[in-house]
Design a protein around this motif. Structure first.
Motif, short mmCIF file in Angstrom:
data_model
loop_
_atom_site.label_atom_id
_atom_site.label_comp_id
_atom_site.label_asym_id
_atom_site.label_seq_id
_atom_site.Cartn_x
_atom_site.Cartn_y
_atom_site.Cartn_z
N ASN A 269 20.57 5.40 -11.42
CA ASN A 269 19.57 5.81 -10.44
C ASN A 269 19.98 5.28 -9.08
N ASN B 244 17.28 12.26 -18.29
CA ASN B 244 16.02 12.03 -17.58
C ASN B 244 15.25 10.93 -18.30
N ARG C 37 13.09 7.40 -17.09
CA ARG C 37 12.60 6.48 -16.05
C ARG C 37 13.28 6.73 -14.71
N SER C 38 13.30 7.99 -14.31
CA SER C 38 13.86 8.42 -13.02
C SER C 38 15.36 8.19 -12.90
N LYS D 172 12.11 12.94 -10.22
CA LYS D 172 12.56 11.56 -10.26
C LYS D 172 12.00 10.70 -9.12
N SER E 1 8.20 13.42 -17.73
CA SER E 1 8.10 12.31 -18.68
C SER E 1 8.80 12.70 -19.97
N ASN F 129 8.57 9.06 -15.48
CA ASN F 129 9.34 8.80 -14.27
C ASN F 129 8.51 8.06 -13.24
#
Length: 372
Positions: free
Chosen positions: A97, A249, A251-252, A308, A343, A349
């Motif tokens: 990320n 995808n 948690r972002s 995100k 999600s 996210n």
């Protein structure tokens, strides 16, 4: 420009939605025995009714149950296939990320029996969703057949059960074909096959990992396309099937990067789905040039709105990007959506419920201005 009355719709979305805090609390209580199965399902029912109303109120033409009854977008389905069991897992997947990285240990599987399907997976869940909608078309999302194979490959298949991998593929496609028939019998007219593998394989690093496992990384996507097509070959009339492809995808965060160039010609030219949900929210997804391989009659749902981050996109910028995509595939064949679910796992996210609703409303409003 015509209004679409069949899916995918001009304003659409991928499927998963942020779980409300009360539902997360209920799942935690159920896990430790404080809630019965029936009590948890009643709470899920209430949350799904609320989230269906939200989707209808923002103006969407389709609604999902937000995948509220699942822990993950794919394994809750895969474990219900006959012949598939849980396996101990020491593998870590590295998600990235903007701030750094997150290590995630995914649920693992082992094929220890003949693949089959003894019931319509998520059939009861779809039945409840169908009863909850009032103005929208209910959409069922399930993982693509590719997801049964991609992570473990041949090593996850017991050679005593399948000494010939071709029989594994034949059984897997047959199980999926039966799933399509059964959910169509329940009234499903809109089914989405979620597939990260076909997006991952665009990333040279992912192909290197596949090759290191002794697999044919240069042609793995062709095998997956052939197996999905086998599953779709006898699909019921009136059932629209789309596929969604993203690069991870959780948690972002994401896993893979790279445009659709490597798989584009085979994917768009050969995969027998009605539409493609494509991730296009930032530079890691590449340009629109691969869309030149999309044939007439196939729909492309541009995932231009990110799930995100909570910041709301500019409507003018969305319109500009739609115009850019229309240089490679006619505007009539385009739709708009978020780039992925909000999600994909229960964690969700990094954005709020209000930000999620604002993004869905933006998609509806932008689509109305672009396509009428």
């Amino acid at each position: 420009m015509s209004t679409r009355t069949i899916p995918p719709f001009r304003a659409d979305h991928v499927g998963s939605l942020l779980r409300p805090p009360a539902l997360l609390a209920a799942r935690a209580d159920h896990a430790v025995g404080k809630l019965s199965d029936d009590e948890l399902r009643a709470i899920e029912d209430s949350a799904i009714i609320d989230v269906v109303r939200m989707q209808e109120e923002v103006g969407l033409q389709t609604a999902t149950d937000g995948e509220f009854r699942r822990a993950s977008w794919h394994m809750d389905f895969i474990y219900q296939l006959d012949g598939i069991g849980r396996a101990a897992n020491s593998m870590q997947v590295h998600f990235r990320n903007a701030e750094g990285s997150i290590d995630f240990t995914p649920a693992a599987l082992h094929v220890d029996g003949r693949i089959g399907l003894s019931h319509a997976i998520f059939g009861d869940d779809f039945g409840f969703l169908r009863s909850a909608v009032t103005t929208t078309t209910p959409k069922l999302t399930i993982p693509s057949p590719s997801m049964v194979h991609y992570r473990g490959g041949r090593a996850a298949i017991d050679p005593r059960v399948y000494p010939d991998e071709e029989q594994f593929w034949a059984d897997l496609s047959a199980a999926y074909a039966r799933q399509l028939r059964l959910v169509a019998d329940l009234g499903c007219t809109y089914l989405q096959l979620d597939d990260t593998s076909l997006a991952y394989l665009n990333d040279p690093q992912q192909r290197a990992e596949v090759a290191a496992q002794g697999r044919d990384a240069e042609h793995q996507h062709e095998r997956y396309i052939a197996q999905i097509n086998a599953a779709l070959s006898g699909r019921p009339a009136g059932l629209t099937v789309t596929t969604h492809m993203c690069r991870g995808n959780y948690r972002s965060s994401w896993v893979a990067e790279g445009g659709y160039d490597f798989v584009a010609e085979a994917l768009f030219g050969s995969l027998a789905v009605d539409g493609f949900f494509l991730e296009y929210d930032d530079d890691r997804s590449g340009g629109f040039e691969p869309l030149r391989f999309v044939p007439a009659g196939k729909m492309v749902v541009l995932g231009l709105v990110t799930t995100k981050r909570g910041e709301l996109e500019s409507k003018d910028n969305l319109k500009r990007r739609i115009e850019e995509a229309a240089k490679f595939v006619p505007l009539e064949q385009l739709c708009l959506s978020p780039q992925c679910g909000f999600s994909s796992t229960v964690e969700g996210n990094s954005l709020t419920y209000a930000e999620q609703v604002a993004k869905l409303r933006l998609i509806v409003d932008t689509a109305a201005e672009v396509w009428g």
